[in-house]
Write an enzyme that holds these catalytic residues in place. Structure first.
Site, PDB file in Angstrom:
ATOM      1  N   HIS A 165       0.840  -1.187   0.097  1.00  0.00           N
ATOM      2  CA  HIS A 165       0.063  -0.059  -0.056  1.00  0.00           C
ATOM      3  C   HIS A 165       0.817   1.376   0.015  1.00  0.00           C
ATOM      4  O   HIS A 165       0.912   2.284  -0.923  1.00  0.00           O
ATOM      5  CB  HIS A 165      -0.849  -0.124   1.279  1.00  0.00           C
ATOM      6  CG  HIS A 165      -1.769   1.163   1.473  1.00  0.00           C
ATOM      7  ND1 HIS A 165      -3.197   1.124   1.077  1.00  0.00           N
ATOM      8  CD2 HIS A 165      -1.647   2.390   1.687  1.00  0.00           C
ATOM      9  CE1 HIS A 165      -3.721   2.083   1.387  1.00  0.00           C
ATOM     10  NE2 HIS A 165      -2.778   3.082   1.718  1.00  0.00           N
ATOM     11  N   GLU A 166       1.984   1.419   1.109  1.00  0.00           N
ATOM     12  CA  GLU A 166       2.653   2.409   1.028  1.00  0.00           C
ATOM     13  C   GLU A 166       3.642   2.610  -0.288  1.00  0.00           C
ATOM     14  O   GLU A 166       4.290   3.723  -0.591  1.00  0.00           O
ATOM     15  CB  GLU A 166       3.357   2.436   2.413  1.00  0.00           C
ATOM     16  CG  GLU A 166       2.566   2.273   3.466  1.00  0.00           C
ATOM     17  CD  GLU A 166       1.657   3.735   3.523  1.00  0.00           C
ATOM     18  OE1 GLU A 166       1.958   4.745   3.018  1.00  0.00           O
ATOM     19  OE2 GLU A 166       0.607   3.401   4.155  1.00  0.00           O
TER      20      GLU A 166
ATOM     21  N   HIS B  70       1.794   4.525  -2.830  1.00  0.00           N
ATOM     22  CA  HIS B  70       1.879   6.041  -2.348  1.00  0.00           C
ATOM     23  C   HIS B  70       3.233   6.656  -2.786  1.00  0.00           C
ATOM     24  O   HIS B  70       3.184   7.866  -3.204  1.00  0.00           O
ATOM     25  CB  HIS B  70       1.687   6.407  -0.969  1.00  0.00           C
ATOM     26  CG  HIS B  70       0.073   6.043  -0.557  1.00  0.00           C
ATOM     27  ND1 HIS B  70      -0.854   6.803  -1.108  1.00  0.00           N
ATOM     28  CD2 HIS B  70      -0.530   5.435   0.578  1.00  0.00           C
ATOM     29  CE1 HIS B  70      -1.965   6.267  -0.766  1.00  0.00           C
ATOM     30  NE2 HIS B  70      -1.756   5.496   0.338  1.00  0.00           N
TER      31      HIS B  70
END
Length: 496
Positions: A146-147, A150
């Site tokens: 997920h990160e 980003h």
């Protein structure tokens, strides 16, 4: 209820960490060195929270952001579209889940709870302790991916990444990226939306990848493991109905339940379900076997109305019923040695199924209590295991896998580990995508909604304060919806 030993261990561990941190920070001789050590290594401590941040991975993020810019542009545009759709879908899913939870609170039907797409997970309550490693590793992997989304999206939009880190909150691990806020505020709302949507987009991609790997697992393991030849026993619950010298053992291959062939775990589940809802299977035995010496006893009714004719203390005999030769509409009952009567015989539903036998035969049916079944579990070359009880109990007595090793030195648990881990990745990565898409304070959904409103309403609602007010009420509604789901879900798991 939450297990007290688990709660005590968690509280004790955090108390030790917090006490040691407090003592070192208050020590005149160790405070400076200790705080310098924490700062140099990017470690931060707070009550029930510890995190570690580093810049080691910044070069890797930068390399990923430079791979084929055109493809990455299309990739993150796809993430933008997915993120907007996920925001709407997550709200609809939470509304449906809340309705199901409220319905479950007013009924005792367990099926309603099993139909929920989202459930609160509490280790030690609805998450077995044997599955904790799968859960935490899959959760951490989902957070890292997920990160990563980003970070790469931010670098592509010329937003600096200050660092990447991982944390543990109470028991739950996670990850985060620290973005340079000044750069983030300078880019356009559409660029911000690409960055904020990248996390849930990568969670969705990880979920799809894990599903594909799970589906193709038989192909990947084909050189070492076979499938379709039965269900392999990998664990037998001690003290269960399948345990014992004449029960099942690790390494046995189950090939059938009565006349229902078992080619894998799905067949095993289907056969048990069919046997649980179908009338009790009968067995063809020679008419000559039904002799008075087989302890034809006087039948008596049980409390549920079914018939029995054996002593309650008998461990080897079972009451069977069959049609009288002279009267097809009346039943005779006989207490007979069960293993001797059913070994090597074929299943039947009526006497007509036994008429094709060389010797005259009759179809005898075990006379059991309602919902209780007599089942033969075939696992050649061993003798069939005989089970008497409620069929779902047999399902929970053993752990099975579809994968049978081609060679004796191969581990039985490797396919089970891969299957279980992939299922956890699918569940947790999908859940992170849903929860982070909710327009809720402190989640990705907050920034996704704000950027979306700035990108779409700027010409319709020209006053920035009015746009912020609209966003505030939408976020408030999403936060209340998510909080209600978590609170009621937690109460349902721990209090009932």
């Amino acid at each position: 209820m939450i297990p007290v030993p688990l709660l005590v261990c968690v509280m004790a561990a955090w108390c030790v960490v917090y006490l040691a941190d407090t003592l070192l920070k208050s020590s005149p001789t160790h405070r400076i060195n200790y705080e310098s050590w924490l700062a140099s290594r990017g470690v931060a401590l707070a009550p029930f929270h510890i995190r570690w941040q580093t810049t080691v991975f910044n070069r890797l993020f930068g390399y990923c952001a430079r791979i084929n810019p055109r493809v990455l542009h299309l990739w993150f545009n796809g993430g933008l579209v997915f993120g907007i759709g996920a925001m709407l879908g997550s709200v609809a899913l939470l509304v449906k889940t809340l309705q199901q939870t409220l319905a479950q609170m007013t009924t005792d039907n367990p099926r309603i709870g099993g139909q929920q797409a989202l459930q609160v997970v509490v280790p030690g309550v609805n998450l077995p302790s044997s599955q904790l490693a799968y859960f935490f590793i899959a959760l951490l992997l989902s957070g890292v991916i997920h990160e990563l989304g980003h970070a790469v999206a931010a670098l592509r939009e010329q937003v600096r990444v200050n660092g990447f880190g991982v944390f543990v909150f109470v028991l739950y691990p996670g990850a985060f990226v620290d973005l340079f806020t000044t750069h983030l505020n300078l880019v356009s709302p559409t660029q911000q939306l690409r960055i904020f949507c990248a996390g849930v987009w990568h969670n969705f991609i990880l979920c799809v990848a894990a599903l594909a790997f799970l589906f193709l697992l038989p192909v990947f393991l084909f050189p070492a493991y076979t499938t379709g030849g039965g269900a392999l026993v990998t664990e037998v619950v001690q003290g269960s109905a399948a345990d014992g010298p004449r029960g099942l053992a690790v390494g046995d291959i189950i090939r059938g339940l009565e006349d229902c062939p078992v080619g894998g775990v799905e067949d095993w589940t289907g056969c048990l379900s069919r046997l649980a809802h179908a009338p009790q299977t009968g067995y063809c035995v020679p008419t000559a076997s039904l002799q008075p010496s087989w302890a034809h006893g006087r039948a008596f009714k049980r409390l549920d109305g079914t018939m029995d004719c054996c002593s309650n203390n008998s461990l080897t005999d079972l009451c069977f019923s069959y049609s009288k030769p002279e009267g097809r509409n009346s039943r005779e009952f006989a207490c007979m040695p069960v293993r001797r009567m059913v070994t090597g015989t074929r299943a039947c539903r009526s006497d007509a199924d036994c008429s094709s036998s060389a010797a005259a035969g009759v179809c005898v049916t075990p006379s059991l209590e309602n919902q209780t079944r007599f089942i033969r579990v075939a696992h050649p070359p061993g003798a069939p295991m005989l089970f008497v009880g409620y069929p779902p109990h047999l399902q929970y007595a053993v752990s099975l896998t579809n994968f049978v090793p081609r060679f004796s030195f191969l581990p039985l648990d490797l396919p089970v580990f891969l299957e279980t881990f992939c299922k956890y990745v699918v569940s947790l990565s999908g859940a992170l995508a849903v929860v982070n898409s909710v327009p809720c304070f402190a989640l990705d959904g907050q920034w996704m909604l704000n950027a979306l409103l700035e990108a779409t309403l700027v010409t319709v609602v020209t006053d920035r304060q009015k746009r912020e007010l609209i966003g505030f009420f939408l976020l408030l509604g999403g936060s209340v919806l998510l909080a209600a789901n978590v609170a009621l879900g937690l109460w349902m798991v721990t209090a009932r």
